[in-house]
Design an enzyme around this catalytic site. Structure first.
Site: not given
Ligand SMILES: [Zn+2]
Length: 289
Positions: A2-3, A96, A117
């Site tokens: 993400p930016e 998750h 992740r």
């Protein structure tokens, strides 16, 4: 990853849905998600329970939730695929789901940290000394980002000129300016017609100011596109699919015509990533003979 604009949308969502709420219970479902917390999972739970969240803050791509009346904050690391979700308490757990925060009020929602992740996570940190914004100590070295009203432009131009480096490296240097990632660097350089390998020392003050204006414009454009998503009860950042549907002029456009001059865009390997540029609009710097 993400930016900055994606992280800002998450911050706004947290401001709207989480500020002022008191933590009733914390559940850590995966130890990896709290591995940056110095005291471990049990300590994270014990110290966060009973605390009240203040207004979420951001610097560059870093996001934190200050705890009211304490010199402590929860720092959120979104990593590659981390998401902060505000979900109805009865919503089924995400596959998750790593951390759940329940609140004492009866608003019917809870905060969830979901990360496929698990490169990201949450951790508690003390506030850096003499930081009016309550910056967590571990990110005290991060420079202000270009959307910060207190970003010191004259100092930035001087530091850029003095640094013996090249333009894109300088844009990604978090000690000079924070929050500019690979995508927005390529976009801003294309708009400014500057090559990524140009030495920063050769940049005049007006050119450097122009580049900064382009950096702000690409970020604000992305924010406007993403700005609609925080109106719903869903605070979301997802590195893979959650990117704003933004139109890009440089990044990812190898072999496609430059939107200014029609020349096929090029891609070059750059620091384990890629740089996209127009070979005609963004001339490479002349090498010293
Ligand atoms: Zn071009």
């Amino acid at each position: 990853m993400p930016e900055l604009p994606e992280v800002e949308v998450v911050r706004r969502g947290l401001e709207r849905w989480v500020a002022g709420r008191t933590v009733a219970a914390v559940e850590v479902l995966h130890p990896r998600a709290v591995r940056r917390h110095p005291g471990g999972g049990a300590d994270f739970v014990a110290r966060l329970t009973g605390q009240t969240f203040g207004v979420a803050m951001r610097r560059g791509k870093y996001l934190w939730l200050p705890l009211e009346g304490r010199d402590l904050s929860v720092l959120g690391h979104l990593g590659m695929s981390g998401q902060l979700l505000v979900q109805p308490t009865e919503a089924p757990d995400e596959k998750h789901l790593r951390i759940r925060v329940r609140f004492t009020d009866d608003a019917g929602t809870e905060l969830r940290f979901v990360d496929q992740r698990t490169f990201g996570g949450l951790s508690l940190h003390e506030t850096a000394p003499e930081s009016p914004e309550g910056l967590p100590d571990v990110i005290a070295h991060i420079a202000r980002d270009p959307l910060d009203p207190l970003f010191d432009e004259p100092s930035y131009h001087l530091a850029l000129r003095a640094k013996r480096t090249t333009l894109k490296r300088a844009l990604l240097d978090q000690s000079l300016i924070s929050g500019v990632g690979n995508i927005y660097a390529d976009e801003a350089l294309w708009r400014a017609r500057l090559h990524y390998e140009r030495p920063t020392a050769t940049l005049t003050r007006p050119r450097s100011a122009e580049l900064l204006t382009h950096v702000r414009e690409v970020m604000n454009a992305a924010l406007q596109v993403g700005g609609t998503s925080f109106d719903s009860l869903y605070v979301n950042v997802n590195g893979e699919s959650g990117y704003f549907d933004r139109s890009l002029d440089a990044y990812g456009r190898e072999d496609e015509p430059c939107r200014r001059c029609g020349t096929p865009m090029r891609r070059r390997p750059w620091m384990n990533r890629s740089s996209y540029f127009c070979p005609r609009c963004q001339r490479p710097p002349r090498l010293p003979s």
